[in-house]
Design a protein around this motif. Structure first.
Motif, short mmCIF file in Angstrom:
data_model
loop_
_atom_site.label_atom_id
_atom_site.label_comp_id
_atom_site.label_asym_id
_atom_site.label_seq_id
_atom_site.Cartn_x
_atom_site.Cartn_y
_atom_site.Cartn_z
N UNK A 11 33.98 46.07 40.53
CA UNK A 11 34.46 44.63 41.20
C UNK A 11 34.99 45.07 42.57
N UNK A 12 35.89 45.81 42.53
CA UNK A 12 36.61 46.36 43.95
C UNK A 12 35.68 46.78 45.04
N UNK A 13 34.59 47.56 44.35
CA UNK A 13 33.80 48.06 45.53
C UNK A 13 32.79 46.83 46.14
N UNK A 76 42.30 46.25 42.09
CA UNK A 76 41.10 45.86 41.25
C UNK A 76 40.70 46.96 40.24
N UNK A 77 41.88 47.86 39.89
CA UNK A 77 41.68 48.62 38.72
C UNK A 77 41.88 48.03 37.71
N UNK A 78 41.58 48.50 36.39
CA UNK A 78 41.78 47.97 35.10
C UNK A 78 43.26 47.71 34.84
N UNK A 132 32.00 37.75 38.97
CA UNK A 132 31.04 38.92 40.00
C UNK A 132 30.30 40.04 39.10
N UNK A 133 29.34 39.56 38.58
CA UNK A 133 28.33 40.42 37.81
C UNK A 133 27.94 41.63 38.50
N UNK A 134 28.95 42.60 38.41
CA UNK A 134 28.21 44.20 38.98
C UNK A 134 28.52 45.24 38.22
N UNK A 151 29.02 36.80 44.25
CA UNK A 151 30.15 36.33 43.12
C UNK A 151 30.67 35.18 43.56
N UNK A 152 31.79 34.60 42.84
CA UNK A 152 32.72 33.56 43.23
C UNK A 152 34.07 33.95 42.69
N UNK A 153 34.99 34.08 43.60
CA UNK A 153 36.31 34.36 43.38
C UNK A 153 37.21 33.04 43.59
N UNK A 154 37.97 32.70 42.58
CA UNK A 154 39.03 31.72 42.79
C UNK A 154 40.23 32.46 43.08
N UNK A 155 41.05 31.91 44.07
CA UNK A 155 42.24 32.88 44.50
C UNK A 155 43.54 31.68 44.62
N UNK A 156 44.51 32.16 44.12
CA UNK A 156 45.90 31.59 44.37
C UNK A 156 47.20 32.17 44.25
N UNK A 157 48.28 31.55 44.71
CA UNK A 157 49.46 32.23 44.60
C UNK A 157 49.65 32.37 43.14
N UNK A 158 50.49 33.46 42.64
CA UNK A 158 51.06 33.53 41.47
C UNK A 158 52.56 33.27 41.54
N UNK A 159 53.27 32.51 40.57
CA UNK A 159 52.48 31.71 39.37
C UNK A 159 51.70 30.62 39.95
#
Length: 330
Positions: A11-13, A76-78, A132-134, A151-159
């Motif tokens: 994922x990170x790569x 992007x580590x586990x 992201x199937x990698x 891939x597709x990434x959904x992004x937002x502030x936490x919480x």
């Protein structure tokens, strides 16, 4: 602005490759043979559209960088490796402050625990729901079968919430060939992805989920997951909302390129000794115990996946019938 991708695996790569391809300033963080291969020959990134060798800068840790307030960290580590990475990076100096106080951190991870761990150490935390199937099975090499989007990434502030930085990252991802979608309720997406990821442990333990018996176990695991989320009062997206995102992600085979399984399968294949199952199936087990919901399938798969990882056994070492027999025991 510089993106520092902590954990340059599948994922990170792939995220780093997309941002680098978009012309952004990117640094990958990797260790061991993977770091050595990246430093020597760049990142070999294979997609249905061809193979690229990307000369993305790589470091082994923060001591090789001078952090500034223009940096953005992408974790992007586990999740099982989060605490060590967060402790290492959060205390790094950024001018007169620390990275934890000064820099934003995006959690591009499976599960829902990464953001909570990060918020203990970083003041600005963002959730990223990753589709992201990698595959990352060899040092310096990553393949991704998404086409035309990687891939597709959904992004937002936490919480919750969004801001200009969310929009900036989404725009940069889109330029690089990954769909970026801003969401003010990103954790709803991540809890729904958690249900999807309950297949990771089953696939790792028994191999491909392609028989009626395996599919029945998967449905049972996900039914346990939905019941646990409902009992905990945790909202997650419905099928229609999820489908709108999934329609953006189509896949194509890469001739001559082996297609590995999911993240847990890949960890077992590489013999890492640890898997993220405690934060996938284990999250459902935890919620079930807190709220009185039985979760026997997830509990067994969590135990078996951890046993395979600790013993160094490969994915698919347990048959579906053996899993069913263990479930039937009193």
């Amino acid at each position: 602005m510089r993106y520092i991708v902590i954990g340059a695996g599948a994922v990170g790569g792939a995220i780093g490759a997309a941002l680098f391809g978009a012309g952004r300033d990117v640094v990958l963080v990797a260790r061991g043979e993977h770091r050595a291969a990246l430093a020597a020959g760049g990142l070999t990134f294979v997609t249905p559209r061809g193979t690229s060798v990307l000369p993305i800068p790589v470091v082994g840790g923060p001591d090789e960088l001078r952090l500034t307030e223009a940096d953005v960290l992408i974790l992007a580590v586990k999740v099982q490796d989060s605490v060590a990475a967060l402790d290492l990076w959060s205390d790094q100096p950024v001018g007169v402050r620390t990275a934890g106080a000064a820099l934003p951190l995006f959690c591009a991870q499976n599960g829902v625990e990464g953001e909570r761990l990060a918020l203990r150490r970083f003041a600005r935390v963002y959730g990223v729901c990753v589709m992201l199937p990698a595959t990352h099975l060899a040092p310096g090499r990553i393949s991704a079968i998404g086409d035309p989007l990687t891939g597709v990434l959904t992004v937002g502030r936490y919480p919750a919430g969004t801001d200009e930085l969310v929009d900036r990252l989404c725009a940069d991802l889109e330029t690089g060939g990954i769909g970026g979608e801003a969401s003010a309720a990103v954790m709803r997406r991540k809890y729904n992805k958690l249900l999807a990821n309950l297949g990771n442990a089953l696939e790792a333990v028994t191999g491909p989920i392609d028989s009626d018996e395996a599919l029945a176990l998967l449905e049972h695991a996900r039914a346990e997951g939905a019941a646990a989320l409902d009992a905990a009062g945790i909202d997650h997206v419905g099928p229609q909302e999820e489908a709108a995102t999934r329609r953006r992600l189509t896949t194509a085979e890469i001739p001559g390129e082996p297609r590995g399984g999911g993240s847990t399968w890949q960890s077992l294949s590489r013999g890492t000794g640890r898997v993220e199952v405690d934060y996938l199936a284990g999250e459902i087990v935890l919620l079930g115990r807190l709220h009185g919901v039985p979760t026997p399938v997830n509990e067994l798969l969590q135990r078996l996946a951890n046993e395979l990882a600790r013993s160094g056994r490969p994915p698919g070492s347990v048959t579906v019938e053996q899993v069913r027999e263990l479930l039937a025991r009193p």
